[in-house]
Design a protein around this motif. Structure first.
Motif, PDB file in Angstrom:
ATOM      1  N   PHE A  36       0.827  -1.198   0.000  1.00  0.00           N
ATOM      2  CA  PHE A  36       0.000   0.000   0.000  1.00  0.00           C
ATOM      3  C   PHE A  36       0.875   1.267   0.000  1.00  0.00           C
ATOM      4  O   PHE A  36       1.972   1.267   0.538  1.00  0.00           O
ATOM      5  CB  PHE A  36      -0.856   0.067   1.274  1.00  0.00           C
ATOM      6  CG  PHE A  36      -1.671  -1.151   1.569  1.00  0.00           C
ATOM      7  CD1 PHE A  36      -1.100  -2.259   2.192  1.00  0.00           C
ATOM      8  CD2 PHE A  36      -3.017  -1.185   1.270  1.00  0.00           C
ATOM      9  CE1 PHE A  36      -1.857  -3.375   2.498  1.00  0.00           C
ATOM     10  CE2 PHE A  36      -3.785  -2.301   1.570  1.00  0.00           C
ATOM     11  CZ  PHE A  36      -3.210  -3.389   2.194  1.00  0.00           C
ATOM     12  N   TYR A  38       0.065   5.094   1.472  1.00  0.00           N
ATOM     13  CA  TYR A  38      -0.807   6.023   2.172  1.00  0.00           C
ATOM     14  C   TYR A  38      -0.142   7.399   2.151  1.00  0.00           C
ATOM     15  O   TYR A  38       1.049   7.532   1.895  1.00  0.00           O
ATOM     16  CB  TYR A  38      -0.990   5.611   3.632  1.00  0.00           C
ATOM     17  CG  TYR A  38      -1.889   4.437   3.871  1.00  0.00           C
ATOM     18  CD1 TYR A  38      -1.446   3.134   3.654  1.00  0.00           C
ATOM     19  CD2 TYR A  38      -3.182   4.616   4.348  1.00  0.00           C
ATOM     20  CE1 TYR A  38      -2.273   2.048   3.894  1.00  0.00           C
ATOM     21  CE2 TYR A  38      -4.023   3.536   4.593  1.00  0.00           C
ATOM     22  CZ  TYR A  38      -3.556   2.255   4.368  1.00  0.00           C
ATOM     23  OH  TYR A  38      -4.386   1.190   4.609  1.00  0.00           O
ATOM     24  N   GLU A  47      -4.634   8.862   4.585  1.00  0.00           N
ATOM     25  CA  GLU A  47      -5.567   8.285   3.616  1.00  0.00           C
ATOM     26  C   GLU A  47      -4.831   7.308   2.702  1.00  0.00           C
ATOM     27  O   GLU A  47      -3.636   7.473   2.420  1.00  0.00           O
ATOM     28  CB  GLU A  47      -6.240   9.370   2.770  1.00  0.00           C
ATOM     29  CG  GLU A  47      -5.324  10.213   1.917  1.00  0.00           C
ATOM     30  CD  GLU A  47      -6.072  11.271   1.116  1.00  0.00           C
ATOM     31  OE1 GLU A  47      -7.321  11.315   1.148  1.00  0.00           O
ATOM     32  OE2 GLU A  47      -5.388  12.075   0.449  1.00  0.00           O
ATOM     33  N   LEU A  48      -5.587   6.306   2.260  1.00  0.00           N
ATOM     34  CA  LEU A  48      -5.033   5.303   1.355  1.00  0.00           C
ATOM     35  C   LEU A  48      -4.979   5.874  -0.061  1.00  0.00           C
ATOM     36  O   LEU A  48      -5.997   6.315  -0.599  1.00  0.00           O
ATOM     37  CB  LEU A  48      -5.895   4.041   1.394  1.00  0.00           C
ATOM     38  CG  LEU A  48      -5.511   2.917   0.430  1.00  0.00           C
ATOM     39  CD1 LEU A  48      -4.113   2.400   0.711  1.00  0.00           C
ATOM     40  CD2 LEU A  48      -6.527   1.779   0.540  1.00  0.00           C
ATOM     41  N   HIS A  51      -3.190   0.663  -3.698  1.00  0.00           N
ATOM     42  CA  HIS A  51      -2.641  -0.606  -3.256  1.00  0.00           C
ATOM     43  C   HIS A  51      -2.498  -1.547  -4.443  1.00  0.00           C
ATOM     44  O   HIS A  51      -3.138  -1.365  -5.485  1.00  0.00           O
ATOM     45  CB  HIS A  51      -3.483  -1.230  -2.143  1.00  0.00           C
ATOM     46  CG  HIS A  51      -4.753  -1.884  -2.593  1.00  0.00           C
ATOM     47  ND1 HIS A  51      -5.991  -1.310  -2.451  1.00  0.00           N
ATOM     48  CD2 HIS A  51      -4.963  -3.091  -3.169  1.00  0.00           C
ATOM     49  CE1 HIS A  51      -6.908  -2.130  -2.921  1.00  0.00           C
ATOM     50  NE2 HIS A  51      -6.314  -3.218  -3.362  1.00  0.00           N
ATOM     51  N   SER A  97       3.163   0.645   3.186  1.00  0.00           N
ATOM     52  CA  SER A  97       2.662  -0.343   4.138  1.00  0.00           C
ATOM     53  C   SER A  97       2.507  -1.675   3.418  1.00  0.00           C
ATOM     54  O   SER A  97       2.373  -1.714   2.190  1.00  0.00           O
ATOM     55  CB  SER A  97       1.320   0.120   4.699  1.00  0.00           C
ATOM     56  OG  SER A  97       0.811  -0.801   5.624  1.00  0.00           O
ATOM     57  N   TRP A 108       4.719  -0.901   8.484  1.00  0.00           N
ATOM     58  CA  TRP A 108       4.764   0.467   7.990  1.00  0.00           C
ATOM     59  C   TRP A 108       6.198   0.962   7.865  1.00  0.00           C
ATOM     60  O   TRP A 108       7.047   0.626   8.687  1.00  0.00           O
ATOM     61  CB  TRP A 108       4.032   1.398   8.962  1.00  0.00           C
ATOM     62  CG  TRP A 108       2.569   1.163   9.034  1.00  0.00           C
ATOM     63  CD1 TRP A 108       1.916   0.291   9.847  1.00  0.00           C
ATOM     64  CD2 TRP A 108       1.560   1.797   8.248  1.00  0.00           C
ATOM     65  NE1 TRP A 108       0.565   0.340   9.623  1.00  0.00           N
ATOM     66  CE2 TRP A 108       0.315   1.276   8.637  1.00  0.00           C
ATOM     67  CE3 TRP A 108       1.571   2.769   7.249  1.00  0.00           C
ATOM     68  CZ2 TRP A 108      -0.897   1.678   8.082  1.00  0.00           C
ATOM     69  CZ3 TRP A 108       0.382   3.184   6.682  1.00  0.00           C
ATOM     70  CH2 TRP A 108      -0.836   2.638   7.103  1.00  0.00           C
TER      71      TRP A 108
END
Length: 118
Positions: A36, A38, A47-48, A51, A97, A108
């Motif tokens: 991911f 972010y 916020e994402l 991914h 992440s 992370w």
């Protein structure tokens, strides 16, 4: 265990490109699953952004679709975020992440700062 280290952040002018990288290492790196990106802008919640699954399926935050591209090199345990047409609103600390198969933990990185400004 998985360690994540981001790189590639910096200052870029509006409309410019920037590419972030995140290298994974550790004893469980062979079980990397979803990775991911972010971001967290000053005064805002994290916020994402995007991914990517181990098979290459991707998903994006609406505001970055058609501008950002997430990709990964499974042989090098690295995930990338190519960011084009950057806007001042994209200014944030960007975090990598990841999770691994058969484990609910999320790993992370420490983040890399992207500043979009003249």
């Amino acid at each position: 265990q998985v360690q994540l280290v981001e790189s590639g952040g910096g200052l870029v002018q509006p409309g410019g490109p920037l590419k972030l990288s995140c290298a994974a290492s550790g004893s469980d790196v062979f079980r990397l699953n979803v990775m991911f990106w972010y971001r967290q802008a000053p005064g805002k919640e994290r916020e994402l952004v995007a991914h990517i699954t181990s098979s290459g399926s991707t998903n994006y935050l609406d505001s970055v679709k058609c501008r950002f591209t997430i990709s990964r090199d499974n042989a090098k345990n690295t995930v990338f975020l190519q960011m084009n047409s950057l806007k001042p609103d994209d200014t944030a600390v960007y975090y990598c992440s990841a999770n691994v198969e058969y484990d609910v933990r999320r790993y992370w990185g420490k983040g890399t700062l992207v500043t979009v400004s003249l």
